[in-house]
Design a protein around this motif. Structure first.
Motif, mmCIF file in Angstrom:
data_model
loop_
_atom_site.group_PDB
_atom_site.id
_atom_site.type_symbol
_atom_site.label_atom_id
_atom_site.label_comp_id
_atom_site.label_asym_id
_atom_site.label_seq_id
_atom_site.Cartn_x
_atom_site.Cartn_y
_atom_site.Cartn_z
ATOM 1 N N THR A 175 35.497 42.539 32.915
ATOM 2 C CA THR A 175 35.064 41.295 32.290
ATOM 3 C C THR A 175 35.855 40.115 32.860
ATOM 4 O O THR A 175 36.893 40.298 33.516
ATOM 5 C CB THR A 175 35.292 41.352 30.783
ATOM 6 O OG1 THR A 175 36.715 41.483 30.537
ATOM 7 C CG2 THR A 175 34.565 42.545 30.153
ATOM 8 N N ASP A 176 35.395 38.913 32.609
ATOM 9 C CA ASP A 176 36.140 37.736 33.049
ATOM 10 C C ASP A 176 37.530 37.709 32.423
ATOM 11 O O ASP A 176 38.520 37.369 33.095
ATOM 12 C CB ASP A 176 35.380 36.461 32.682
ATOM 13 C CG ASP A 176 34.116 36.275 33.518
ATOM 14 O OD1 ASP A 176 34.008 36.907 34.588
ATOM 15 O OD2 ASP A 176 33.240 35.501 33.091
ATOM 16 N N GLU A 177 37.606 38.074 31.158
ATOM 17 C CA GLU A 177 38.911 38.122 30.487
ATOM 18 C C GLU A 177 39.804 39.177 31.122
ATOM 19 O O GLU A 177 41.001 38.952 31.342
ATOM 20 C CB GLU A 177 38.702 38.428 29.002
ATOM 21 C CG GLU A 177 39.994 38.484 28.197
ATOM 22 C CD GLU A 177 39.746 38.846 26.736
ATOM 23 O OE1 GLU A 177 40.717 38.826 25.961
ATOM 24 O OE2 GLU A 177 38.591 39.154 26.377
ATOM 25 N N GLY A 178 39.220 40.319 31.431
ATOM 26 C CA GLY A 178 39.989 41.378 32.063
ATOM 27 C C GLY A 178 40.466 40.995 33.449
ATOM 28 O O GLY A 178 41.604 41.318 33.839
ATOM 29 N N LYS A 179 39.623 40.316 34.216
ATOM 30 C CA LYS A 179 40.034 39.849 35.538
ATOM 31 C C LYS A 179 41.230 38.910 35.438
ATOM 32 O O LYS A 179 42.202 39.036 36.205
ATOM 33 C CB LYS A 179 38.875 39.129 36.224
ATOM 34 C CG LYS A 179 37.768 40.033 36.709
ATOM 35 C CD LYS A 179 36.681 39.208 37.403
ATOM 36 C CE LYS A 179 35.545 40.094 37.874
ATOM 37 N NZ LYS A 179 34.485 39.321 38.576
ATOM 38 N N ALA A 204 50.696 45.299 42.099
ATOM 39 C CA ALA A 204 49.992 44.024 42.000
ATOM 40 C C ALA A 204 48.741 44.013 42.867
ATOM 41 O O ALA A 204 47.684 43.520 42.456
ATOM 42 C CB ALA A 204 50.925 42.880 42.402
ATOM 43 N N ALA A 205 48.841 44.569 44.072
ATOM 44 C CA ALA A 205 47.684 44.618 44.966
ATOM 45 C C ALA A 205 46.557 45.440 44.359
ATOM 46 O O ALA A 205 45.377 45.078 44.442
ATOM 47 C CB ALA A 205 48.093 45.186 46.324
ATOM 48 N N ALA A 206 46.916 46.551 43.721
ATOM 49 C CA ALA A 206 45.897 47.388 43.081
ATOM 50 C C ALA A 206 45.272 46.678 41.891
ATOM 51 O O ALA A 206 44.060 46.774 41.660
ATOM 52 C CB ALA A 206 46.517 48.713 42.650
ATOM 53 N N LEU A 207 46.074 45.965 41.122
ATOM 54 C CA LEU A 207 45.533 45.218 39.986
ATOM 55 C C LEU A 207 44.505 44.186 40.438
ATOM 56 O O LEU A 207 43.437 44.045 39.834
ATOM 57 C CB LEU A 207 46.670 44.535 39.224
ATOM 58 C CG LEU A 207 47.532 45.418 38.326
ATOM 59 C CD1 LEU A 207 48.806 44.685 37.925
ATOM 60 C CD2 LEU A 207 46.754 45.847 37.085
#
Length: 268
Positions: A126-130, A184-187
């Protein structure tokens, strides 16, 4: 551990046992030792491969320092199978590892003969999740190892249910040891993942969906939704477990996985 150097990556992995291939894909922010109880148990009947994903454990991040797309992980795993001479495997992934498994199946369905999705979900972010994933990536990149430890302290009781004190130290150690730049890259890459729900409806073989009863990251309702999407699947809810039932309740998890693997045995 073993090391394979492909065109795209240097992958460190555990490779134990003989028999049908079982590829175990760890979640975030862990490493291959997340699967230790399964390596110990299933290497008696299967060839069990448990890699450290790019940017986790002993596998270096390589050429994707800012954002590691799930497709990059999937291609790394396919390259590893090629290097090991394995045509197809039972593919098991937990959390982010489950989403990588779905991506690998989406790209290379011929390489997968069984699919185990544990404590994961198929929907796009979701936008919030992003926003949350990118904010955490910024925090880890800026704060380094100290920020990684702070994150581990914050989420430990959601990763492992507070009553499962036997599993907590190992999980906390894995999280604290993770390279914050790799995490961080994976996130960032995971924030941009596609929606896998349609992909799941195309899986032609039996699949297994597993979830911890007390998982608040990917609750039982998410597992039930995946179970409904897969044409031929079994749903197993592991009692007294949260997000990591394979470590919190290894005997119960192994029993469910063993029954599933037996159901896939090809007739002689």
């Amino acid at each position: 551990m073993h090391i394979t150097r492909t065109v795209n990556a240097e992958i460190h992995y555990e490779d134990r046992g003989d028999g049908p291939a079982l590829l175990l894909v760890h979640g975030h922010p862990f490493d291959h030792t997340m699967w230790q109880p399964q390596l110990d148990h299933f290497s008696h009947t299967h060839r069990v491969i448990a890699p450290d994903l790019r940017g986790y454990g002993a596998t270096p991040l390589g050429a994707h320092p800012d954002s590691t797309d799930l497709g990059v992980f999937a291609e790394d795993l396919t390259d590893l199978l090629d290097d090991l001479g394995i045509h197809d495997c039972v593919l098991a992934g937990l959390s982010m590892g489950g989403q990588i498994a779905m991506e690998l199946y989406r790209r290379h369905p011929e390489r997968v003969r069984g699919l185990v999705l544990a404590d994961t979900f198929p929907a796009a972010e979701t936008d919030e999740g992003k926003a949350a994933r990118n904010a955490m990536a910024d925090r880890l990149t800026a704060g380094g190892a100290e920020a990684m430890r702070g994150y581990a302290d914050e989420v430990l009781d959601r990763m492992v249910a507070p009553y499962n004190t036997h599993a907590a130290p190992h999980v906390h150690r894995m999280m604290c040891a993770t390279d914050p730049v790799g995490a961080a890259a994976a996130l960032r890459g995971r924030a941009e993942r596609p929606d896998y729900r349609k992909t799941l409806t195309t899986v032609p073989f039996p699949a297994l969906v597993v979830v911890g009863r007390d998982d608040s990251y990917t609750p039982v309702a998410d597992a039930e939704d995946m179970h409904a999407l897969l044409p031929h699947s079994t749903l197993a809810v592991i009692e007294q477990a949260a997000h990591l039932p394979n470590l919190e309740r290894p005997a119960e998890f192994n029993a469910v996985l063993e029954n599933y693997l037996r159901s896939l045995v090809r007739p002689s």
